[in-house]
Design a protein around this motif. Structure first.
Motif, short mmCIF file in Angstrom:
data_model
loop_
_atom_site.label_atom_id
_atom_site.label_comp_id
_atom_site.label_asym_id
_atom_site.label_seq_id
_atom_site.Cartn_x
_atom_site.Cartn_y
_atom_site.Cartn_z
N ALA A 1 0.83 -1.20 0.00
CA ALA A 1 0.00 0.00 0.00
C ALA A 1 0.87 1.26 0.00
N ASN A 2 0.22 2.42 -0.09
CA ASN A 2 0.94 3.69 0.01
C ASN A 2 1.75 3.72 1.29
N GLY A 3 2.99 4.15 1.17
CA GLY A 3 3.81 4.31 2.37
C GLY A 3 4.41 3.02 2.90
N ALA A 4 4.22 1.91 2.20
CA ALA A 4 4.76 0.62 2.67
C ALA A 4 6.28 0.57 2.58
N GLY A 5 6.85 1.45 1.74
CA GLY A 5 8.31 1.49 1.64
C GLY A 5 8.84 1.03 0.29
N ALA B 1 6.44 -12.69 -6.28
CA ALA B 1 6.08 -11.40 -5.69
C ALA B 1 6.53 -11.32 -4.24
N TYR B 2 6.80 -10.10 -3.83
CA TYR B 2 7.07 -9.76 -2.42
C TYR B 2 6.02 -8.72 -2.03
N VAL B 3 5.40 -8.92 -0.87
CA VAL B 3 4.42 -7.94 -0.40
C VAL B 3 5.01 -7.23 0.82
N LEU B 4 5.04 -5.90 0.74
CA LEU B 4 5.58 -5.09 1.85
C LEU B 4 4.45 -4.48 2.66
N GLN B 5 4.68 -4.41 3.96
CA GLN B 5 3.76 -3.67 4.83
C GLN B 5 4.63 -2.97 5.87
N SER C 1 6.09 -13.55 0.66
CA SER C 1 6.74 -13.68 -0.64
C SER C 1 6.52 -15.08 -1.16
N GLY C 2 6.58 -15.21 -2.47
CA GLY C 2 6.39 -16.53 -3.06
C GLY C 2 6.09 -16.42 -4.54
N SER C 3 5.70 -17.54 -5.13
CA SER C 3 5.34 -17.53 -6.54
C SER C 3 4.06 -16.70 -6.69
N ALA C 4 3.81 -16.26 -7.91
CA ALA C 4 2.59 -15.47 -8.15
C ALA C 4 1.36 -16.25 -7.69
N ALA C 5 1.34 -17.55 -7.96
CA ALA C 5 0.18 -18.37 -7.57
C ALA C 5 0.03 -18.42 -6.05
N GLU C 6 1.16 -18.58 -5.35
CA GLU C 6 1.10 -18.63 -3.88
C GLU C 6 0.58 -17.32 -3.31
N VAL C 7 1.10 -16.22 -3.83
CA VAL C 7 0.70 -14.91 -3.30
C VAL C 7 -0.77 -14.65 -3.62
N ARG C 8 -1.18 -15.03 -4.82
CA ARG C 8 -2.58 -14.80 -5.24
C ARG C 8 -3.55 -15.58 -4.36
N SER C 9 -3.14 -16.76 -3.88
CA SER C 9 -4.07 -17.58 -3.11
C SER C 9 -3.98 -17.33 -1.61
N ASN C 10 -3.10 -16.42 -1.20
CA ASN C 10 -2.99 -16.11 0.23
C ASN C 10 -4.25 -15.37 0.71
N PRO C 11 -4.89 -15.85 1.77
CA PRO C 11 -6.17 -15.25 2.21
C PRO C 11 -6.04 -13.76 2.54
N VAL D 1 -3.90 -11.57 1.33
CA VAL D 1 -3.73 -10.83 0.07
C VAL D 1 -5.07 -10.72 -0.64
N ARG D 2 -5.82 -11.82 -0.65
CA ARG D 2 -7.12 -11.80 -1.34
C ARG D 2 -8.04 -10.76 -0.72
N ARG D 3 -7.99 -10.67 0.61
CA ARG D 3 -8.85 -9.73 1.30
C ARG D 3 -8.36 -8.29 1.12
N ALA D 4 -7.07 -8.08 1.39
CA ALA D 4 -6.56 -6.71 1.45
C ALA D 4 -6.25 -6.11 0.09
N TYR D 5 -5.80 -6.93 -0.87
CA TYR D 5 -5.33 -6.37 -2.14
C TYR D 5 -6.19 -6.73 -3.34
N LEU D 6 -6.80 -7.90 -3.29
CA LEU D 6 -7.51 -8.34 -4.49
C LEU D 6 -9.02 -8.16 -4.36
#
Ligand code: ATP
Length: 235
Positions: free
Chosen positions: A36-40, A205-209, A216-226, A228-233
């Motif tokens: 998100a904004n300001g995550a670094g 992908a790497y997700v910063l907060q 972090s993980g493969s695109a498929a792993e990150v996409r299926s993370n609960p 990430v699904r809630r907060a980003y997707l």
């Protein structure tokens, strides 16, 4: 690994903006850094290339430490960076902005070779060669900034939020261009808030907060993370 970031920490006036970040990019990958904004995200990119001086940690590119090198030495080693602000020369023409990207090469043929690819990627730039950069639309300016970076004939391209503030139609063009750039043999590190679109083109992908890698993980792993699904997707 082509790029290896190890335990990088940076602070502004004592306030830690990124903390203990490690990441790797292999030759030929597209890797996305999201948050998100300001995550670094911008601080991370700028710390890698010494625009922000890291408090601790290391950055290696092609086996060589780069975080303390001057910008032109980093560019000469094959790492190109397109900042969020684009840093175009507004009063100069599209053609001159492109020429300034090719300063690294002495031979005219080497300077002009990447033009072919740039025009294929972004035909609208070819139509606007004589136009001043400041008169281009936001999306076209982004295309020019990416193209100028490609004129250095990099091994790796780092893009800071290339889709920011541009029309949806051009966003697709930019993402398609990133795929084409990789297909031409250039490794890509993409910083983006648009995680859904980025995960469609990236391997990993790497997700910063708040300055840390939370996932972090493969695109498929990150996409299926609960989370990430809630907060980003928004799923
Ligand atoms: P955005 O998507 O909004 O660009 P970001 O993920 O790139 O955000 P950064 O710009 O790296 O985040 O900012 C990370 C933190 O560091 C934020 O809290 C921000 O306020 C702070 N920061 C960034 N640049 C500076 C600066 N030059 N001086 C002081 N603090 C800064």
């Amino acid at each position: 690994m082509l790029l290896e970031v190890s335990k990088l920490t940076s602070a502004y006036a004592g306030l830690v903006a990124i903390s203990d970040i490690s990441l790797q990019v292999a030759e030929g990958e597209i890797v996305v850094v999201a948050g998100a904004n300001g995550a670094g995200k911008s601080t991370l990119l700028q710390s890698m290339i010494g625009m922000v001086k890291p408090r601790s940690g290391q950055v290696s590119f092609a086996g060589e430490r780069i975080e303390a090198l001057a910008g032109h030495h980093i560019a000469a080693r094959g790492l190109a960076f397109v900042p969020e602000s684009k840093r175009l020369f507004p009063r100069l023409s599209v053609a001159d902005n492109l020429r300034l990207g090719s300063y690294l090469h002495r031979k005219k043929a080497d300077r002009e070779a990447p033009l072919e690819m740039v025009f294929q990627l972004f035909p609208r730039l070819k139509e606007r060669l004589a136009q001043r950069a400041e008169t281009l639309s936001g999306g076209e300016q982004q295309m020019l900034a990416i193209s100028r970076a490609l004129m250095t004939r990099p091994r790796m391209l780092m893009l800071d939020e290339p889709s920011q503030g541009i029309m949806p139609k051009l966003v697709d063009e930019i993402f398609d261009a990133v795929l084409a750039i990789r297909a031409s043999g250039v490794t890509v590190l993409l910083v983006e808030q648009r995680l859904a679109e980025s995960l469609q083109i990236a391997e990993r992908a790497y997700v910063l907060q708040t300055g840390r890698v939370i996932l972090s993980g493969s695109a498929a792993e990150v996409r299926s993370n609960p989370e990430v699904r809630r907060a980003y997707l928004g799923i």
